[in-house]
Motif scaffolding. Structure first.
Motif, PDB file in Angstrom:
ATOM      1  N   GLU A 140       0.829  -1.212   0.000  1.00  0.00           N
ATOM      2  CA  GLU A 140       0.000   0.000   0.000  1.00  0.00           C
ATOM      3  C   GLU A 140       0.863   1.262   0.000  1.00  0.00           C
ATOM      4  O   GLU A 140       0.603   2.200  -0.753  1.00  0.00           O
ATOM      5  CB  GLU A 140      -0.933  -0.022   1.209  1.00  0.00           C
ATOM      6  N   ARG A 141       1.885   1.274   0.846  1.00  0.00           N
ATOM      7  CA  ARG A 141       2.770   2.450   0.904  1.00  0.00           C
ATOM      8  C   ARG A 141       3.553   2.614  -0.394  1.00  0.00           C
ATOM      9  O   ARG A 141       3.765   3.731  -0.866  1.00  0.00           O
ATOM     10  CB  ARG A 141       3.730   2.344   2.086  1.00  0.00           C
ATOM     11  N   LEU A 142       4.010   1.488  -0.968  1.00  0.00           N
ATOM     12  CA  LEU A 142       4.761   1.570  -2.216  1.00  0.00           C
ATOM     13  C   LEU A 142       3.880   2.099  -3.344  1.00  0.00           C
ATOM     14  O   LEU A 142       4.301   2.967  -4.112  1.00  0.00           O
ATOM     15  CB  LEU A 142       5.366   0.209  -2.579  1.00  0.00           C
ATOM     16  N   ARG A 143       2.661   1.607  -3.442  1.00  0.00           N
ATOM     17  CA  ARG A 143       1.731   2.119  -4.465  1.00  0.00           C
ATOM     18  C   ARG A 143       1.454   3.609  -4.252  1.00  0.00           C
ATOM     19  O   ARG A 143       1.391   4.386  -5.210  1.00  0.00           O
ATOM     20  CB  ARG A 143       0.422   1.348  -4.460  1.00  0.00           C
ATOM     21  N   ALA A 144       1.291   4.010  -3.000  1.00  0.00           N
ATOM     22  CA  ALA A 144       1.066   5.429  -2.703  1.00  0.00           C
ATOM     23  C   ALA A 144       2.276   6.256  -3.123  1.00  0.00           C
ATOM     24  O   ALA A 144       2.124   7.338  -3.697  1.00  0.00           O
ATOM     25  CB  ALA A 144       0.771   5.619  -1.216  1.00  0.00           C
ATOM     26  N   LEU A 145       3.485   5.763  -2.857  1.00  0.00           N
ATOM     27  CA  LEU A 145       4.711   6.455  -3.280  1.00  0.00           C
ATOM     28  C   LEU A 145       4.742   6.598  -4.796  1.00  0.00           C
ATOM     29  O   LEU A 145       5.013   7.686  -5.326  1.00  0.00           O
ATOM     30  CB  LEU A 145       5.943   5.703  -2.779  1.00  0.00           C
ATOM     31  N   GLU A 146       4.457   5.519  -5.502  1.00  0.00           N
ATOM     32  CA  GLU A 146       4.438   5.564  -6.973  1.00  0.00           C
ATOM     33  C   GLU A 146       3.396   6.564  -7.471  1.00  0.00           C
ATOM     34  O   GLU A 146       3.678   7.368  -8.376  1.00  0.00           O
ATOM     35  CB  GLU A 146       4.157   4.167  -7.534  1.00  0.00           C
ATOM     36  N   ASP A 147       2.203   6.533  -6.886  1.00  0.00           N
ATOM     37  CA  ASP A 147       1.146   7.467  -7.283  1.00  0.00           C
ATOM     38  C   ASP A 147       1.554   8.915  -7.008  1.00  0.00           C
ATOM     39  O   ASP A 147       1.328   9.806  -7.838  1.00  0.00           O
ATOM     40  CB  ASP A 147      -0.163   7.155  -6.541  1.00  0.00           C
ATOM     41  N   ASP A 148       2.158   9.135  -5.848  1.00  0.00           N
ATOM     42  CA  ASP A 148       2.587  10.488  -5.494  1.00  0.00           C
ATOM     43  C   ASP A 148       3.678  10.995  -6.440  1.00  0.00           C
ATOM     44  O   ASP A 148       3.655  12.163  -6.853  1.00  0.00           O
ATOM     45  CB  ASP A 148       3.092  10.529  -4.049  1.00  0.00           C
ATOM     46  N   LEU A 149       4.607  10.143  -6.790  1.00  0.00           N
ATOM     47  CA  LEU A 149       5.664  10.557  -7.721  1.00  0.00           C
ATOM     48  C   LEU A 149       5.087  10.855  -9.102  1.00  0.00           C
ATOM     49  O   LEU A 149       5.511  11.813  -9.757  1.00  0.00           O
ATOM     50  CB  LEU A 149       6.762   9.499  -7.798  1.00  0.00           C
ATOM     51  N   ARG A 150       4.101  10.072  -9.536  1.00  0.00           N
ATOM     52  CA  ARG A 150       3.429  10.358 -10.810  1.00  0.00           C
ATOM     53  C   ARG A 150       2.748  11.729 -10.764  1.00  0.00           C
ATOM     54  O   ARG A 150       2.719  12.455 -11.756  1.00  0.00           O
ATOM     55  CB  ARG A 150       2.373   9.296 -11.113  1.00  0.00           C
ATOM     56  N   ALA A 151       2.178  12.060  -9.621  1.00  0.00           N
ATOM     57  CA  ALA A 151       1.443  13.323  -9.482  1.00  0.00           C
ATOM     58  C   ALA A 151       2.364  14.540  -9.568  1.00  0.00           C
ATOM     59  O   ALA A 151       1.942  15.602 -10.022  1.00  0.00           O
ATOM     60  CB  ALA A 151       0.681  13.349  -8.154  1.00  0.00           C
ATOM     61  N   VAL A 152       3.612  14.408  -9.132  1.00  0.00           N
ATOM     62  CA  VAL A 152       4.513  15.562  -9.121  1.00  0.00           C
ATOM     63  C   VAL A 152       5.558  15.538 -10.232  1.00  0.00           C
ATOM     64  O   VAL A 152       6.215  16.550 -10.478  1.00  0.00           O
ATOM     65  CB  VAL A 152       5.216  15.720  -7.748  1.00  0.00           C
ATOM     66  N   ALA A 153       5.713  14.410 -10.905  1.00  0.00           N
ATOM     67  CA  ALA A 153       6.713  14.324 -11.980  1.00  0.00           C
ATOM     68  C   ALA A 153       6.270  15.163 -13.172  1.00  0.00           C
ATOM     69  O   ALA A 153       5.077  15.374 -13.405  1.00  0.00           O
ATOM     70  CB  ALA A 153       6.914  12.868 -12.400  1.00  0.00           C
ATOM     71  N   GLU A 154       7.241  15.608 -13.910  1.00  0.00           N
ATOM     72  CA  GLU A 154       6.989  16.418 -15.103  1.00  0.00           C
ATOM     73  C   GLU A 154       6.111  15.645 -16.082  1.00  0.00           C
ATOM     74  O   GLU A 154       6.420  14.509 -16.420  1.00  0.00           O
ATOM     75  CB  GLU A 154       8.330  16.773 -15.755  1.00  0.00           C
ATOM     76  N   PRO A 155       5.020  16.247 -16.552  1.00  0.00           N
ATOM     77  CA  PRO A 155       4.178  15.537 -17.528  1.00  0.00           C
ATOM     78  C   PRO A 155       4.947  15.292 -18.821  1.00  0.00           C
ATOM     79  O   PRO A 155       5.825  16.066 -19.183  1.00  0.00           O
ATOM     80  CB  PRO A 155       2.999  16.487 -17.756  1.00  0.00           C
ATOM     81  N   GLY A 156       4.630  14.221 -19.478  1.00  0.00           N
ATOM     82  CA  GLY A 156       5.282  13.938 -20.756  1.00  0.00           C
ATOM     83  C   GLY A 156       6.522  13.088 -20.621  1.00  0.00           C
ATOM     84  O   GLY A 156       7.245  12.882 -21.585  1.00  0.00           O
ATOM     85  N   GLY A 157       6.815  12.604 -19.434  1.00  0.00           N
ATOM     86  CA  GLY A 157       7.952  11.693 -19.291  1.00  0.00           C
ATOM     87  C   GLY A 157       9.232  12.400 -18.910  1.00  0.00           C
ATOM     88  O   GLY A 157       9.226  13.441 -18.285  1.00  0.00           O
ATOM     89  N   PHE A 158      10.329  11.813 -19.332  1.00  0.00           N
ATOM     90  CA  PHE A 158      11.642  12.275 -18.920  1.00  0.00           C
ATOM     91  C   PHE A 158      12.542  12.359 -20.139  1.00  0.00           C
ATOM     92  O   PHE A 158      12.213  11.876 -21.208  1.00  0.00           O
ATOM     93  CB  PHE A 158      12.248  11.286 -17.911  1.00  0.00           C
ATOM     94  N   ARG A 159      13.683  12.967 -19.938  1.00  0.00           N
ATOM     95  CA  ARG A 159      14.712  13.020 -20.978  1.00  0.00           C
ATOM     96  C   ARG A 159      15.950  12.333 -20.454  1.00  0.00           C
ATOM     97  O   ARG A 159      16.267  12.413 -19.279  1.00  0.00           O
ATOM     98  CB  ARG A 159      15.010  14.471 -21.326  1.00  0.00           C
ATOM     99  N   LEU A 160      16.653  11.668 -21.338  1.00  0.00           N
ATOM    100  CA  LEU A 160      17.845  10.924 -20.966  1.00  0.00           C
ATOM    101  C   LEU A 160      19.078  11.810 -20.890  1.00  0.00           C
ATOM    102  O   LEU A 160      20.067  11.449 -20.288  1.00  0.00           O
ATOM    103  CB  LEU A 160      18.085   9.789 -21.975  1.00  0.00           C
TER     104      LEU A 160
END
Length: 170
Positions: A140-160
């Motif tokens: 549950e905590r891991l899923r919440a962490l993943e969801d929270d990171l998705r919520a604050v991460a830059e939309p459109g993905g990342f750059r290498l």
């Protein structure tokens, strides 16, 4: 490596705060680095000692086949950087260049059997490590962490192109 004993001048100015702002990116990077290093240690033991994190991103960008320009665009890097990366993947036996059946003028980069193998093995390693984190944190905590990171991460993905924002590496 960041040493906990190192003094940060900002900490001296803001005494009393229990969690300084600079700690979050350091912890996120440490978690990322822990996972990536463990995956690559597993890959080395399984016959892929030359695989590097950037190779995995590039192999994902190649997918079922892509031009060098498409690889560059998907990774957010220059055509020249993509060319060097593709050359290295070809030299390691992870990718090959071939003609495009739809357009004889176009060259396509494709995964080899070895390239598909390293991706499959890395996916298995990532799944094992996620299961380990779940055992430590709880699902549950891991899923919440993943969801929270998705919520604050830059939309459109990342750059290498990390070197560009780290400040250049060379």
């Amino acid at each position: 490596m960041v040493d906990d004993r190192m003094v940060n001048q900002v900490d001296d100015i803001r005494k009393g705060e229990s969690r300084p702002g600079h700690e979050l990116p350091v912890l996120l990077f440490a978690g990322f680095r822990t996972i990536i290093d463990r995956v690559h240690a597993d890959l080395a033991e399984q016959g892929h000692p030359d695989a590097r994190p950037a190779h995995g991103f590039a192999l994902q960008a190649i997918g079922r086949g892509a031009s060098q320009t498409e690889v560059a665009r998907r990774l957010g890097i220059s055509k020249q950087a993509a060319g060097k990366t593709v050359e290295r993947l070809v030299a390691l036996g992870y990718a090959e260049r071939a003609g495009d059946v739809a357009d004889a003028r176009r060259k396509v980069v494709r995964l080899t059997e070895r390239g598909a193998d390293v991706l499959a093995r890395s996916a298995e390693a990532f799944d094992r490590l996620r299961a380990e984190w779940s055992a430590v944190l709880g699902e549950e905590r891991l899923r919440a962490l993943e969801d929270d990171l998705r919520a604050v991460a830059e939309p459109g993905g990342f750059r290498l192109d990390a070197a560009g924002w780290i400040g250049g590496m060379g």
